[in-house]
Write a protein that holds these residues in place. Structure first.
Motif, PDB file in Angstrom:
ATOM      1  N   ASP A 114       0.858  -1.189   0.000  1.00 38.33           N
ATOM      2  CA  ASP A 114       0.000   0.000   0.000  1.00 38.33           C
ATOM      3  C   ASP A 114       0.891   1.234   0.000  1.00 38.33           C
TER       4      ASP A 114
ATOM      5  N   ILE B 263      -5.834   0.804   1.555  1.00 37.51           N
ATOM      6  CA  ILE B 263      -6.317   0.091   0.369  1.00 37.51           C
ATOM      7  C   ILE B 263      -5.082  -0.299  -0.444  1.00 37.51           C
TER       8      ILE B 263
ATOM      9  N   ASP C 201      -2.398  -1.358  -3.299  1.00 37.73           N
ATOM     10  CA  ASP C 201      -2.200  -0.820  -4.647  1.00 37.73           C
ATOM     11  C   ASP C 201      -2.991  -1.621  -5.674  1.00 37.73           C
TER      12      ASP C 201
ATOM     13  N   GLU D 193      -6.621  -0.734  -5.482  1.00 35.62           N
ATOM     14  CA  GLU D 193      -6.860   0.613  -6.031  1.00 35.62           C
ATOM     15  C   GLU D 193      -6.902   0.577  -7.552  1.00 35.62           C
TER      16      GLU D 193
ATOM     17  N   ASN E 238     -10.136  -0.772  -8.520  1.00 34.27           N
ATOM     18  CA  ASN E 238     -11.198   0.208  -8.261  1.00 34.27           C
ATOM     19  C   ASN E 238     -11.093   1.433  -9.165  1.00 34.27           C
TER      20      ASN E 238
ATOM     21  N   SER F 248      -8.944   3.707  -8.803  1.00 36.17           N
ATOM     22  CA  SER F 248      -8.557   4.842  -7.967  1.00 36.17           C
ATOM     23  C   SER F 248      -7.038   4.963  -7.972  1.00 36.17           C
TER      24      SER F 248
ATOM     25  N   PRO G   7      -3.385   4.755  -6.638  1.00 36.04           N
ATOM     26  CA  PRO G   7      -2.580   4.144  -5.573  1.00 36.04           C
ATOM     27  C   PRO G   7      -1.471   5.051  -5.065  1.00 36.04           C
TER      28      PRO G   7
END
Length: 276
Positions: free
Chosen positions: A9, A15, A17, A20, A23, A25, A27
């Motif tokens: 992470d 969350i 990497d 992420e 998702n 999103s 990282p």
């Protein structure tokens, strides 16, 4: 690069990497900018080549055909169409509103990209042979076969314009065109063709000390302003092409890492490889 290899992470937001990326999103929240993966997208087949023009990317997806991807937002690439071409899609190019696909034993497939979300097959060229390399210049498309044939197609007329057979019928791995010069990489030789009279004409072959090619993955040819780089199974051959008609081998770099995939020139005399 980008995310930390020693930390699951990187940005410490609880969350991982990997999650992420799944998702879509970031990282690297609140981290200094760096190079690295910013988004991923699963395709239906095996992605082996990509061409990008504006907000659209074409992905050669082997037996699954071609994936048409919206990359307007690079953090959230979106699959908008999957075109199931009749052959084995191994290389792609984009020419205006057309997609050009080296489609294996089915020849060359042309896609209509005028409405990318409904992209479809426009026409096919079947010159005979197994084609897995493609390059374009204006309205001309050059396709290379595993039997050493370079076929030129005219996109305006939809017809074959010419064909040329390389000496000794080598398997063509990749093509690259710049100005009036077409370079053909066959692993073991870089062939230099002139386009000055329209149809490709053979000028010379530049032999190299390498001969081993990966039977399953195409090796690649990339150009920079002064150099050409031809990958092979465990390394790269560097050429000086300052004078195209007198191209010479500068160096051969072999590594213990097998499976060289590709190489991207990042400066006139510098390139970054993906080597395994």
């Amino acid at each position: 690069l980008g995310t930390r290899p020693d930390r699951a992470d990187t940005d410490n937001d609880s969350i991982s990497d990997l999650q992420e990326l799944r998702n879509r999103s970031n990282p690297l929240d609140n981290q200094p900018p760096g190079n690295g993966v910013i988004a991923t997208l699963e395709t239906a087949g095996t992605a082996v080549d990509v061409a990008i023009r504006g907000p659209i990317a074409l992905v050669a997806d082997r037996q699954a055909g071609v994936a048409v991807v919206d990359v307007a937002d690079p953090f959230a690439p979106a699959l908008i169409q999957q075109v199931n071409t009749p052959g084995d899609a191994t290389a792609v190019a984009i020419v205006n509103d057309l997609g050009v696909v080296a489609d294996g034993a089915e020849g060359v497939t042309i896609l209509d990209l005028s409405a990318p979300a409904t992209a479809s097959i426009l026409r096919q060229f079947k010159p005979g042979g197994d084609f897995r390399a493609i390059a374009s210049s204006g309205q001309r498309v050059f396709a290379g076969s595993t039997a050493g044939t370079v076929v030129t197609f005219d996109l305006l007329s939809g017809t074959e314009a010419s064909r040329l057979q390389l000496p000794s019928n080598p398997r063509i791995e990749d093509l690259a065109v710049e100005g009036d010069v077409l370079y053909v990489w066959t692993v073991g030789n870089l062939h230099v063709l002139t386009l000055e009279t329209g149809a490709p004409q053979y000028r010379r072959g530049v032999p190299t000390p390498v001969s081993n090619a990966n039977d399953f993955r195409r090796t690649r040819l990339r150009l920079s302003p002064e150099r050409a780089y031809g990958t092979y199974t465990d390394g790269v051959v560097v050429f000086d092409r300052t004078d195209p008609w007198n191209t010479i081998v500068l160096a051969t770099r072999a590594t213990a890492q097998l499976g060289w995939k590709d190489l991207v020139p990042v400066a006139p005399r510098l390139a970054m490889p993906a080597d395994g």
